[in-house]
Design a protein around this motif. Structure first.
Motif, PDB file in Angstrom:
ATOM      1  N   MET A 107     -15.664  -4.634   4.807  1.00 15.59           N
ATOM      2  CA  MET A 107     -16.225  -5.068   3.530  1.00 15.59           C
ATOM      3  C   MET A 107     -15.236  -5.939   2.783  1.00 15.59           C
ATOM      4  N   VAL A 108     -15.749  -7.014   2.182  1.00 16.82           N
ATOM      5  CA  VAL A 108     -14.957  -7.921   1.362  1.00 16.82           C
ATOM      6  C   VAL A 108     -15.567  -7.919  -0.033  1.00 16.82           C
ATOM      7  N   PHE A 109     -14.726  -7.691  -1.029  1.00 16.89           N
ATOM      8  CA  PHE A 109     -15.189  -7.517  -2.399  1.00 16.89           C
ATOM      9  C   PHE A 109     -15.051  -8.815  -3.207  1.00 16.89           C
ATOM     10  N   GLN A 110     -15.561  -8.772  -4.444  1.00 16.75           N
ATOM     11  CA  GLN A 110     -15.422  -9.915  -5.346  1.00 16.75           C
ATOM     12  C   GLN A 110     -13.952 -10.210  -5.615  1.00 16.75           C
ATOM     13  N   HIS A 111     -13.180  -9.153  -5.815  1.00 16.59           N
ATOM     14  CA  HIS A 111     -11.754  -9.301  -6.094  1.00 16.59           C
ATOM     15  C   HIS A 111     -10.975  -8.925  -4.836  1.00 16.59           C
ATOM     16  N   PHE A 112      -9.837  -9.514  -4.670  1.00 18.73           N
ATOM     17  CA  PHE A 112      -9.145  -9.500  -3.382  1.00 18.73           C
ATOM     18  C   PHE A 112      -8.514  -8.155  -3.060  1.00 18.73           C
ATOM     19  N   ASN A 113      -8.025  -7.458  -4.102  1.00 21.37           N
ATOM     20  CA  ASN A 113      -7.411  -6.139  -3.915  1.00 21.37           C
ATOM     21  C   ASN A 113      -6.278  -6.167  -2.898  1.00 21.37           C
ATOM     22  N   LEU A 114      -5.437  -7.200  -2.962  1.00 19.36           N
ATOM     23  CA  LEU A 114      -4.284  -7.284  -2.072  1.00 19.36           C
ATOM     24  C   LEU A 114      -3.086  -6.567  -2.710  1.00 19.36           C
ATOM     25  N   TRP A 115      -2.217  -6.010  -1.869  1.00 17.60           N
ATOM     26  CA  TRP A 115      -0.978  -5.422  -2.356  1.00 17.60           C
ATOM     27  C   TRP A 115      -0.023  -6.549  -2.733  1.00 17.60           C
ATOM     28  N   PRO A 116       0.376  -6.660  -4.022  1.00 20.29           N
ATOM     29  CA  PRO A 116       1.194  -7.802  -4.441  1.00 20.29           C
ATOM     30  C   PRO A 116       2.599  -7.809  -3.846  1.00 20.29           C
ATOM     31  N   HIS A 117       3.109  -6.630  -3.445  1.00 20.99           N
ATOM     32  CA  HIS A 117       4.466  -6.544  -2.912  1.00 20.99           C
ATOM     33  C   HIS A 117       4.526  -6.710  -1.394  1.00 20.99           C
ATOM     34  N   MET A 118       3.369  -6.961  -0.772  1.00 21.78           N
ATOM     35  CA  MET A 118       3.313  -7.141   0.674  1.00 21.78           C
ATOM     36  C   MET A 118       2.952  -8.578   1.010  1.00 21.78           C
ATOM     37  N   ASN A 123      -0.455  -7.182   4.376  1.00 28.93           N
ATOM     38  CA  ASN A 123      -1.738  -6.767   3.812  1.00 28.93           C
ATOM     39  C   ASN A 123      -2.794  -6.600   4.892  1.00 28.93           C
ATOM     40  N   VAL A 124      -2.785  -7.514   5.852  1.00 25.94           N
ATOM     41  CA  VAL A 124      -3.782  -7.478   6.923  1.00 25.94           C
ATOM     42  C   VAL A 124      -3.520  -6.331   7.895  1.00 25.94           C
ATOM     43  N   THR A 125      -2.256  -6.014   8.141  1.00 23.76           N
ATOM     44  CA  THR A 125      -1.916  -5.044   9.185  1.00 23.76           C
ATOM     45  C   THR A 125      -1.747  -3.612   8.688  1.00 23.76           C
ATOM     46  N   GLU A 126      -1.736  -3.405   7.372  1.00 24.71           N
ATOM     47  CA  GLU A 126      -1.484  -2.065   6.841  1.00 24.71           C
ATOM     48  C   GLU A 126      -2.458  -1.034   7.422  1.00 24.71           C
ATOM     49  N   SER A 135       1.183   0.154  16.866  1.00 27.11           N
ATOM     50  CA  SER A 135       2.585  -0.179  16.681  1.00 27.11           C
ATOM     51  C   SER A 135       2.688  -1.431  15.815  1.00 27.11           C
ATOM     52  N   ARG A 136       3.859  -1.646  15.223  1.00 27.39           N
ATOM     53  CA  ARG A 136       4.030  -2.818  14.376  1.00 27.39           C
ATOM     54  C   ARG A 136       3.793  -4.102  15.174  1.00 27.39           C
ATOM     55  N   ALA A 137       4.287  -4.152  16.401  1.00 27.91           N
ATOM     56  CA  ALA A 137       4.135  -5.361  17.214  1.00 27.91           C
ATOM     57  C   ALA A 137       2.669  -5.632  17.514  1.00 27.91           C
ATOM     58  N   ALA A 138       1.936  -4.588  17.896  1.00 27.47           N
ATOM     59  CA  ALA A 138       0.514  -4.761  18.210  1.00 27.47           C
ATOM     60  C   ALA A 138      -0.281  -5.121  16.955  1.00 27.47           C
ATOM     61  N   ALA A 139       0.059  -4.488  15.832  1.00 25.51           N
ATOM     62  CA  ALA A 139      -0.631  -4.769  14.578  1.00 25.51           C
ATOM     63  C   ALA A 139      -0.358  -6.202  14.131  1.00 25.51           C
ATOM     64  N   ASP A 140       0.900  -6.644  14.254  1.00 25.44           N
ATOM     65  CA  ASP A 140       1.228  -8.012  13.866  1.00 25.44           C
ATOM     66  C   ASP A 140       0.490  -9.030  14.720  1.00 25.44           C
ATOM     67  N   GLU A 141       0.353  -8.744  16.001  1.00 23.72           N
ATOM     68  CA  GLU A 141      -0.382  -9.659  16.884  1.00 23.72           C
ATOM     69  C   GLU A 141      -1.845  -9.764  16.459  1.00 23.72           C
ATOM     70  N   ALA A 142      -2.460  -8.606  16.183  1.00 22.79           N
ATOM     71  CA  ALA A 142      -3.857  -8.595  15.742  1.00 22.79           C
ATOM     72  C   ALA A 142      -3.994  -9.238  14.368  1.00 22.79           C
ATOM     73  N   GLY A 143      -3.020  -8.998  13.488  1.00 21.11           N
ATOM     74  CA  GLY A 143      -3.062  -9.579  12.153  1.00 21.11           C
ATOM     75  C   GLY A 143      -2.946 -11.088  12.168  1.00 21.11           C
ATOM     76  N   ILE A 173     -10.559 -11.399   3.870  1.00 24.52           N
ATOM     77  CA  ILE A 173     -11.487 -11.499   5.000  1.00 24.52           C
ATOM     78  C   ILE A 173     -10.758 -11.187   6.304  1.00 24.52           C
ATOM     79  N   ALA A 174      -9.559 -11.741   6.453  1.00 27.35           N
ATOM     80  CA  ALA A 174      -8.761 -11.465   7.653  1.00 27.35           C
ATOM     81  C   ALA A 174      -8.458  -9.974   7.777  1.00 27.35           C
ATOM     82  N   ARG A 175      -8.161  -9.335   6.654  1.00 27.50           N
ATOM     83  CA  ARG A 175      -7.890  -7.886   6.663  1.00 27.50           C
ATOM     84  C   ARG A 175      -9.097  -7.114   7.184  1.00 27.50           C
ATOM     85  N   ALA A 176     -10.289  -7.513   6.751  1.00 31.16           N
ATOM     86  CA  ALA A 176     -11.499  -6.836   7.218  1.00 31.16           C
ATOM     87  C   ALA A 176     -11.756  -7.121   8.701  1.00 31.16           C
TER      88      ALA A 176
END
Length: 270
Positions: A107-118, A123-126, A135-143, A173-176
């Protein structure tokens, strides 16, 4: 094999990714959704339009069970969302059960709801790391793959404060997309953007649609709905007033209410 796929294989039937039947939602004494029925077929793009306050966003939030609906049912790939039924009685499902049924929904909302410190990538891989256990490596690749789809791979290390509104929404959108959903819900994804940034977000959604994603898009962008939707649903006062193929629905509306709505929209667009 997913249990719904087993049912499909045994029955030979196509189970709609989203099925809404008799949906009623109340806020106190106000009935916001009044017996909604809606089915969305695999790879279908449905755009929901209508005046403010017609129940469009509430419908989407009930489909994702971000709002608890009061009567009727929402089924995701054939599975009842939010409740259990037994012996003619219904009880609220647990959070774990709810999450399991809606795990295929992004789901993608009207407002972005991104973590400002990330960063954009973080944000996409959390969710991939925390919820999916990647794993971080696998998540980063997918992100990075998801950011590439929305044209933002080069901005992976940027923080939200360094991005435009349109870029922030594309990160959302990428996060979703990163969790590989089979259904995407968009709740007025361009309403919080300056007009010159709307196009880049709609282009990203068009790309997702072109890849065959099943989608419901609540939008005020009539031109987008006309060109991207397989079906347009017009809502007013918590009900579906009219639905159909976009060109026919917009050029020859059957209901007086849709005629009024389109005339108002055209006057504002001049």
């Amino acid at each position: 094999m997913h249990e719904v796929d087993v049912v499909k294989e045994l029955s030979g039937a196509t189970i709609p990714p989203i099925a809404v039947r008799g949906l009623i939602k109340r806020f106190g004494d106000i009935e916001v959704l009044r017996g909604m029925d809606l089915e969305v077929q695999p790879s279908e793009v449905v755009c929901v339009v209508g005046p403010s306050g017609s129940g469009k966003s509430t419908l989407l939030r009930c489909i994702a069970f971000l709002e608890v609906y009061d009567e009727g049912e929402v089924r995701i790939e054939g599975r009842l969302l939010g409740y259990h039924e037994a012996a003619g009685k219904r009880r609220l499902a647990s959070e774990r059960e709810i999450d399991e049924v809606r795990s295929c929904v992004g789901m993608v909302f009207q407002h972005f709801n991104l973590w400002p410190h990330m960063t954009a990538l973080s944000n996409v891989t959390e969710a991939l790391r925390v919820v999916k256990g990647m794993s971080r490596a696998a998540a980063d690749e997918a992100g990075l793959e998801a950011l590439h789809k929305v044209g933002l791979e080069a901005f992976a290390k940027q923080y939200p404060g360094q991005l435009s509104g349109g870029q922030k929404q594309r990160v959302a959108i990428a996060r979703a997309l990163a969790v590989k959903p089979r259904v995407m819900l968009f709740d007025e994804p361009t309403s919080a953007l300056d007009p010159e940034l709307v196009g880049e977000v709609l282009a990203a959604i068009r790309l997702v649609a072109a890849e065959g994603m099943t989608m419901i898009v609540v939008t005020h962008e009539m031109g987008f709905a006309a060109h991207v939707a397989h079906r347009v649903v017009f809502m007013d006062e918590g009900r579906i007033v009219e639905e159909g193929e976009p060109r026919e629905t917009f050029s020859a509306p059957r209901s007086e209410r849709l005629k009024q709505f389109l005339n108002t929209w055209r006057e504002r667009s001049i």
